[in-house]
Design an enzyme around this catalytic site. Structure first.
Site, PDB file in Angstrom:
ATOM      1  N   ARG A 183      -8.084  -0.677   5.466  1.00  0.00           N
ATOM      2  CA  ARG A 183      -7.314   0.386   4.788  1.00  0.00           C
ATOM      3  C   ARG A 183      -6.008  -0.180   4.216  1.00  0.00           C
ATOM      4  NH1 ARG A 183      -6.668   5.967   7.818  1.00  0.00           N
ATOM      5  NH2 ARG A 183      -5.501   6.178   5.886  1.00  0.00           N
ATOM      6  N   ASP A 242       5.669   0.328  12.035  1.00  0.00           N
ATOM      7  CA  ASP A 242       4.426  -0.308  11.573  1.00  0.00           C
ATOM      8  C   ASP A 242       4.326  -1.761  11.994  1.00  0.00           C
ATOM      9  OD1 ASP A 242       4.250   1.448   8.371  1.00  0.00           O
ATOM     10  OD2 ASP A 242       3.861   2.063  10.429  1.00  0.00           O
ATOM     11  N   ARG A 261       1.354  14.256  13.240  1.00  0.00           N
ATOM     12  CA  ARG A 261       1.766  14.001  11.857  1.00  0.00           C
ATOM     13  C   ARG A 261       1.738  15.258  10.980  1.00  0.00           C
ATOM     14  NH1 ARG A 261      -0.439   8.371   9.974  1.00  0.00           N
ATOM     15  NH2 ARG A 261       1.415   8.462   8.671  1.00  0.00           N
ATOM     16  N   CYS A 302      -3.905  12.284  13.336  1.00  0.00           N
ATOM     17  CA  CYS A 302      -4.626  11.015  13.246  1.00  0.00           C
ATOM     18  C   CYS A 302      -4.409  10.291  14.571  1.00  0.00           C
ATOM     19  CB  CYS A 302      -4.142  10.200  12.058  1.00  0.00           C
ATOM     20  SG  CYS A 302      -2.544   9.469  12.329  1.00  0.00           S
ATOM     21  N   LYS A 353       0.855  -1.213   0.000  1.00  0.00           N
ATOM     22  CA  LYS A 353       0.000   0.000   0.000  1.00  0.00           C
ATOM     23  C   LYS A 353       0.879   1.247   0.000  1.00  0.00           C
ATOM     24  CE  LYS A 353      -1.476   1.446   4.188  1.00  0.00           C
ATOM     25  NZ  LYS A 353      -1.170   2.830   4.567  1.00  0.00           N
ATOM     26  N   ASN A 354       1.942   1.246   0.825  1.00  0.00           N
ATOM     27  CA  ASN A 354       2.750   2.466   0.992  1.00  0.00           C
ATOM     28  C   ASN A 354       3.739   2.693  -0.138  1.00  0.00           C
ATOM     29  OD1 ASN A 354       1.296   2.979   3.247  1.00  0.00           O
ATOM     30  ND2 ASN A 354       2.892   2.394   4.699  1.00  0.00           N
TER      31      ASN A 354
HETATM   32  C1  EPZ Z   1       4.834   6.770   6.417  1.00  0.00           C
HETATM   33  O1  EPZ Z   1       4.102   7.789   7.056  1.00  0.00           O
HETATM   34  C2  EPZ Z   1       3.903   5.584   6.321  1.00  0.00           C
HETATM   35  N1  EPZ Z   1       2.746   5.954   5.508  1.00  0.00           N
HETATM   36  C3  EPZ Z   1       3.453   5.165   7.718  1.00  0.00           C
HETATM   37  O2  EPZ Z   1       2.652   4.003   7.577  1.00  0.00           O
HETATM   38  C4  EPZ Z   1       4.692   4.819   8.545  1.00  0.00           C
HETATM   39  O3  EPZ Z   1       4.292   4.499   9.859  1.00  0.00           O
HETATM   40  C5  EPZ Z   1       5.646   6.019   8.557  1.00  0.00           C
HETATM   41  O4  EPZ Z   1       5.974   6.401   7.215  1.00  0.00           O
HETATM   42  C6  EPZ Z   1       6.949   5.707   9.297  1.00  0.00           C
HETATM   43  O5  EPZ Z   1       7.590   4.621   8.694  1.00  0.00           O
HETATM   44  C7  EPZ Z   1       2.868   5.975   4.161  1.00  0.00           C
HETATM   45  O6  EPZ Z   1       3.923   5.729   3.611  1.00  0.00           O
HETATM   46  C8  EPZ Z   1       1.632   6.328   3.390  1.00  0.00           C
HETATM   47  P1  EPZ Z   1       6.974  10.086   8.457  1.00  0.00           P
HETATM   48  P2  EPZ Z   1       4.688   9.291   7.077  1.00  0.00           P
HETATM   49  O7  EPZ Z   1       6.817  11.351   7.699  1.00  0.00           O
HETATM   50  O8  EPZ Z   1       5.522   9.533   5.887  1.00  0.00           O
HETATM   51  C9  EPZ Z   1       7.309  13.405  11.792  1.00  0.00           C
HETATM   52  C10 EPZ Z   1       0.859   2.627   7.960  1.00  0.00           C
HETATM   53  O9  EPZ Z   1       0.615   2.038   9.004  1.00  0.00           O
HETATM   54  N2  EPZ Z   1       7.164  14.377  10.687  1.00  0.00           N
HETATM   55  O10 EPZ Z   1       8.120   9.185   8.123  1.00  0.00           O
HETATM   56  O11 EPZ Z   1       3.561  10.204   7.337  1.00  0.00           O
HETATM   57  C11 EPZ Z   1       6.069  12.574  11.984  1.00  0.00           C
HETATM   58  O12 EPZ Z   1       5.143  13.240  12.815  1.00  0.00           O
HETATM   59  C12 EPZ Z   1       1.284   4.056   8.008  1.00  0.00           C
HETATM   60  O13 EPZ Z   1       0.844   2.106   6.812  1.00  0.00           O
HETATM   61  C13 EPZ Z   1       7.282  15.740  10.973  1.00  0.00           C
HETATM   62  O14 EPZ Z   1       7.490  16.142  12.126  1.00  0.00           O
HETATM   63  O15 EPZ Z   1       5.631   9.254   8.343  1.00  0.00           O
HETATM   64  C14 EPZ Z   1       6.613  11.328  12.620  1.00  0.00           C
HETATM   65  O16 EPZ Z   1       6.760  11.542  14.014  1.00  0.00           O
HETATM   66  C15 EPZ Z   1       1.067   4.647   9.373  1.00  0.00           C
HETATM   67  N3  EPZ Z   1       7.155  16.635   9.953  1.00  0.00           N
HETATM   68  C16 EPZ Z   1       7.991  11.160  11.976  1.00  0.00           C
HETATM   69  O17 EPZ Z   1       8.314  12.448  11.442  1.00  0.00           O
HETATM   70  C17 EPZ Z   1       6.923  16.241   8.662  1.00  0.00           C
HETATM   71  O18 EPZ Z   1       6.832  17.111   7.771  1.00  0.00           O
HETATM   72  C18 EPZ Z   1       8.038  10.154  10.844  1.00  0.00           C
HETATM   73  O19 EPZ Z   1       6.958  10.437  10.006  1.00  0.00           O
HETATM   74  C19 EPZ Z   1       6.821  14.863   8.399  1.00  0.00           C
HETATM   75  C20 EPZ Z   1       6.959  13.952   9.419  1.00  0.00           C
END
Ligand code: EPZ
Length: 434
Positions: free
Chosen positions: A401, A309, A125, A120, A22-23
């Site tokens: 999802r 995850d 996020r 969420c 999915k990702n």
């Molecule tokens: C991706 O989310 C995945 N989703 C998530 O999978 C996964 O848990 C996550 O990466 C971490 O591996 C998709 O790929 C669609 P991040 P993402 O940006 O990109 C902070 C699932 O279960 N952050 O790597 O949104 C954020 O809050 C989902 O399939 C900022 O502060 O995660 C988090 O604490 C859930 N500012 C950390 O970084 C930003 O601009 C990592 O988030 C972006 C992120």
């Protein structure tokens, strides 16, 4: 409202097949925005988030075919005309990964309006790092009425250094950079396999990218991209979830159609916990749990570390292990929503800040429990597979999802699981919104 009814006690035996990731599919579908030509993606998982991404692209004027016939799980996307480069709140609020259209829309159209995703269940996020990178590339970004509006005649290549590692931030800015003028150097990038999958699609479309999968990615901007056909790689989190399902039920399960090279941290933790894991060729892994499980500590990290995850799923396994397991969540600030539900089933778990201490083994008893997010739902399914009696899991649309036909796949290897309700029934918030 969908529910699962699961009777615990059956060891999982046989072979289960993993769907496409999915990702990976989500950013790859967004990448189709970058060209007027047709993009064909194969091995697309039949999950709710993919349908949401189809609706999002179609709402902007894209032609999107999505088929799950026997021979194909495939989508054909043509963004020749993007009449409305706007990701509307009604869609974005159901899937924050909608922010993945931000970079491609600015790169292709010079304009993007994207509803701010909001938080969420697992955390705030924010997407501040996406915005910071786009501004560094020359975009003018304003925020009003819950929407981001970004404009740029043409993005310029820049030196981007991420304050912290972000998966979709890396993907969003990679898609912005491929059509930017000049060279973009991206540092402290995410190294997840999904980033590599996206980069291989973009390269097939004519992009010039070096270093995807490492912390440093270099992009030489081009003036246009052409269509391509690309096969989405297997879902490593679905595969890891099934490995734990085989282990927690004391079964003998082959997880086929996976890429075990993406599962290093998960496999080594399972082996540390006393699970037998055998690699059967390039795309199959056999998992057996004979004898007692041993406690093991995990600390979630960006790839190639232990994936966040998989944290909830591993915690379910830890409730059955002999000893004390420490589960540390370093990526998200609120990713222990499954803990209270596991405690209601009889688990001994104490949370202190971002660390959960699990004492095992504990006998789990069946209960009515509530799913709260995608991976917490998976954790409750795993617990119910070993609980004594029949559990009822509510709000399993969270599961739908990101897991394709999970109840059919689990039933196929001996689980006693059935769905109450209709997989495409409207969800709570959809009913409220009407
Ligand atoms: C991706 O989310 C995945 N989703 C998530 O999978 C996964 O848990 C996550 O990466 C971490 O591996 C998709 O790929 C669609 P991040 P993402 O940006 O990109 C902070 C699932 O279960 N952050 O790597 O949104 C954020 O809050 C989902 O399939 C900022 O502060 O995660 C988090 O604490 C859930 N500012 C950390 O970084 C930003 O601009 C990592 O988030 C972006 C992120």
């Amino acid at each position: 409202m969908d529910k699962f009814v699961i009777r615990g006690g059956n060891p999982l035996l046989g072979t289960v097949r993993v769907s496409g990731a999915k990702n990976s599919a989500l950013p790859c579908m967004a990448a189709a925005i970058l060209t007027e030509d047709e993009v064909i993606l194969e091995n697309i998982p039949q999950v709710r988030d993919i349908e949401t991404q189809r609706r999002l692209l179609a709402s902007m004027g894209a032609e999107v075919e999505l088929g799950y016939g026997r021979a194909q799980h495939r989508t054909k996307i043509c963004c020749r005309t993007l009449s409305d480069p706007e990701a509307k709140y009604e869609i974005v609020k159901t899937m924050r990964a909608s922010s993945l259209v931000l970079g491609p829309l600015i790169a292709r159209c010079g304009l993007a309006r994207v509803a701010m995703p909001g938080g969420c269940a697992i955390g705030g996020r924010p997407i501040d790092l996406h915005i910071k990178g786009l501004e560094k590339m020359g975009a003018t970004i304003t925020q009003e009425h819950g929407y981001l509006e970004a404009r740029a005649a043409r993005l310029r290549g820049a030196h981007l250094l991420f304050d912290r590692i972000t998966v979709t931030g890396t993907e969003d800015l990679l898609m912005a950079a491929v059509l930017a003028e000049g060279e973009t150097l991206m540092e402290n990038c995410a190294r997840e396999p999904e980033v590599v999958d996206l980069a291989s699609l973009l390269t097939a479309m004519g992009a010039r990218i070096e270093g995807a999968g490492t912390s440093t990615i270099r992009v030489h901007g081009v003036t246009r991209l052409h269509g391509a056909r690309h096969r989405i790689h297997p879902d490593r989190i679905e595969a890891g979830t099934f490995l734990i399902a085989g282990a927690i039920t004391g079964g003998d399960l082959i997880v086929a159609n996976c890429n075990h090279n993406h599962l290093g941290a998960v496999i080594s933790k399972l082996q540390e916990a006393g699970v037998r894991v055998d690699l059967l060729g390039p795309d199959s892994v056999r998992v057996r749990a004979d004898g007692r499980l041993r406690a093991a500590d995990i600390s979630t990290e960006e790839y190639p570390g232990f994936p966040t995850d998989m944290q909830a799923q591993f915690m379910a396994l830890a409730t059955q292990a002999e000893g004390v397991s420490q589960v540390k969540e370093n990526i998200f600030e609120n990713r222990f929503m499954h803990v209270q539900e596991l405690v209601r089933m009889g688990a001994h778990i104490k949370v202190d800040g971002n660390t959960a201490t699990v004492r095992g083994p504990s006998r789990l008893s069946a209960a009515a429990v509530m799913c709260s997010d995608l991976r917490a739902s998976a954790s409750l399914v795993l617990a119910a597979l070993v609980a004594d009696g029949e559990s009822i899991l509510d709000r399993v649309y969270h599961m739908d999802r990101g897991y394709e036909r999970i109840e059919e796949k689990l039933r196929g290897v001996g689980a006693q699981i059935r769905r109450l309700g209709n997989i495409f029934a409207p969800r709570d918030e959809e009913l409220i919104a009407r």
